[in-house]
Write an enzyme that holds these catalytic residues in place. Structure first.
Site, short mmCIF file in Angstrom:
data_model
loop_
_atom_site.label_atom_id
_atom_site.label_comp_id
_atom_site.label_asym_id
_atom_site.label_seq_id
_atom_site.Cartn_x
_atom_site.Cartn_y
_atom_site.Cartn_z
N HIS A 130 0.38 -6.19 8.39
CA HIS A 130 0.29 -7.20 7.34
C HIS A 130 0.33 -6.49 5.99
O HIS A 130 -0.70 -6.34 5.31
CB HIS A 130 -0.99 -8.02 7.49
CG HIS A 130 -0.95 -9.01 8.60
ND1 HIS A 130 -1.30 -8.69 9.89
CD2 HIS A 130 -0.60 -10.33 8.62
CE1 HIS A 130 -1.18 -9.76 10.66
NE2 HIS A 130 -0.76 -10.77 9.92
N GLU A 191 6.66 -13.14 12.81
CA GLU A 191 6.63 -14.57 12.49
C GLU A 191 7.52 -14.89 11.29
O GLU A 191 7.21 -15.73 10.45
CB GLU A 191 5.18 -15.03 12.27
CG GLU A 191 4.32 -14.82 13.50
CD GLU A 191 2.86 -15.17 13.30
OE1 GLU A 191 2.50 -15.70 12.22
OE2 GLU A 191 2.05 -14.92 14.23
N TRP A 196 5.08 -18.44 5.85
CA TRP A 196 3.78 -18.08 5.27
C TRP A 196 3.67 -16.62 4.84
O TRP A 196 2.71 -16.25 4.18
CB TRP A 196 2.64 -18.40 6.24
CG TRP A 196 2.93 -18.06 7.67
CD1 TRP A 196 2.69 -16.88 8.31
CD2 TRP A 196 3.51 -18.93 8.65
NE1 TRP A 196 3.10 -16.94 9.62
CE2 TRP A 196 3.60 -18.21 9.86
CE3 TRP A 196 3.97 -20.25 8.62
CZ2 TRP A 196 4.13 -18.74 11.03
CZ3 TRP A 196 4.50 -20.80 9.78
CH2 TRP A 196 4.57 -20.05 10.97
N TYR A 261 0.50 -20.13 19.45
CA TYR A 261 -0.86 -20.65 19.57
C TYR A 261 -0.78 -22.13 19.96
O TYR A 261 0.27 -22.77 19.80
CB TYR A 261 -1.62 -20.52 18.24
CG TYR A 261 -1.98 -19.10 17.87
CD1 TYR A 261 -3.25 -18.60 18.09
CD2 TYR A 261 -1.04 -18.25 17.28
CE1 TYR A 261 -3.59 -17.30 17.75
CE2 TYR A 261 -1.36 -16.95 16.93
CZ TYR A 261 -2.64 -16.48 17.17
OH TYR A 261 -2.96 -15.19 16.82
N GLU A 295 1.41 -12.42 20.59
CA GLU A 295 0.21 -12.92 19.91
C GLU A 295 -0.04 -14.36 20.34
O GLU A 295 0.88 -15.18 20.33
CB GLU A 295 0.40 -12.85 18.39
CG GLU A 295 -0.86 -13.13 17.59
CD GLU A 295 -0.63 -12.95 16.08
OE1 GLU A 295 0.09 -11.99 15.70
OE2 GLU A 295 -1.14 -13.77 15.31
#
Length: 368
Positions: A130, A191, A196, A261, A295
């Site tokens: 990140h 991602e 985001w 998720y 993830e």
């Protein structure tokens, strides 16, 4: 004289325009070959079952946190099941600044130490990154456009090159007791089909994202990093286009992954996992690459006492994945595994004993 000055100004403007229209180049490093030993392990694991992992699983959990120098690998999962996860994930965010702690306040000294310990026990390490926004100085979630400037702006490019140099030094420092390089998985710029992160959809063009990935891997190779497998991990894909729009190419990716998720309920989660793993399976078979659920987590863990055996295991059984990694246990209102006396802890014990769930002792006993 005035005409001469005009010519010089025009020429300078044209030169600047040209310099900003071409991506920064980097000479290709030494002939690079993916770490075949770890890649073969992942293939063998998939033939047997799937390795179970957790982010930061041995660094902290609910109501506990390891200090630097501790030589005990603790884990919420071990407290419940008696066994350590087969894979541990760590994040390298803030390493780019030469920091002592990552963005989750885990020290890089502890991360390095535990990487060595987990490897010695036969486990596998996966690193996400990140990275902060190099333009705005904000976090990964600061969506100020940055990718284009990394590629085309000399000042931002120089900063990013320093970041890659620091990553390279860290990867190359990962040595076992015999001074041999420890092979790890590197999962950068994940991602990307979501919006985001500063490298995500809408914050850069698809073409620039691909160039960023390729450029990053080439720089790592140029610095002599040869102990990583790169994992390409989009967020939940709507269709194959979500994969193909951002895929950097087989020469730059070693493992195919996806992050999913259950934000929209368990049934939608099951369908998303089935559909997405079908895409990865087809791509993996075509390019001869392992694939994984890189993830995941249950956002309603406290309400689903049998999520492990009734939702997660059935959708992963015989799926062909090499591993599944659940996210971190930060606190009682933010956790994705289990911990002692948690609502699903008894179900997790049953899950761990399922035939295809591979914990760290399973990797050793089955010689995987």
């Amino acid at each position: 004289m005035k005409d001469f000055v005009k010519v010089v100004i025009i020429f300078s403007m044209l030169s600047l325009s040209c310099s900003l229209s071409r991506p920064i180049k980097v000479m290709e490093g030494k002939k690079y070959k993916s770490n075949s030993t770890l890649q073969k392990r992942l293939v063998n694991i998939a033939d047997t079952g799937f390795a179970f992992g957790q982010q930061d699983g041995t660094a902290y959990g609910v109501n506990w946190y390891l200090n630097d120098g501790s030589n005990t690998l603790n884990s919420d999962i071990k407290k419940v099941s008696g066994e350590l996860p087969a894979m541990i994930g760590f994040d390298l965010g803030h390493l780019e600044h030469g920091g002592i702690y990552n963005l989750d306040t885990v020290s890089f000294a502890l991360i390095k130490q535990q990487t060595i310990e987990v490897d010695q026990l036969g486990g596998i390490i996966s690193f996400s990154w990140h990275a902060d926004n190099p333009v705005s100085q904000g976090s990964s979630w600061d969506t100020t456009p940055a990718v284009h400037k990394i590629l085309y702006d000399k000042k931002i490019n120089a900063k990013f090159n320093l970041w890659i140099e620091r990553l390279s030094r860290f990867f190359k420092s990962l040595k076992d007791e015999n001074n041999q390089s420890i092979s790890v998985i590197f999962r950068p710029f994940h991602e990307m089909n979501g919006s985001w992160f500063w490298w995500g959809r809408g914050n850069c063009t698809n073409e620039d994202y691909v160039k960023l990935w390729q450029y990053t891997i080439e720089r790592l190779r140029q610095h002599g990093v040869n102990n990583i497998l790169t994992s390409f991990s989009p967020n939940t894909m709507n269709d194959i286009k979500d994969f193909e729009d951002f895929y950097p190419g087989d020469d730059y990716v070693d493992v195919l992954g996806v992050d999913i998720y259950n934000h929209n309920g368990n049934q939608n989660f099951i369908k998303s996992v089935e559909d997405n793993l079908s895409i990865l399976r087809a791509k993996g078979e075509k390019s001869n690459k392992p694939f994984a659920l890189t993830e995941t987590g249950n956002v309603n863990m406290g309400k689903d006492s049998r999520w492990w055996t009734e939702i997660l295991y059935p959708v992963l059984e015989d799926s062909g994945i090499s591993w599944v990694l659940v996210w971190r246990n930060a606190r009682k209102d933010h956790y994705f595994a289990t911990f002692p006396n948690e609502n699903s802890s008894e179900d997790f014990k049953t899950f761990v004993n399922k035939s295809q769930v591979l914990m760290l002792p399973d990797l050793r006993s089955k010689k995987l």
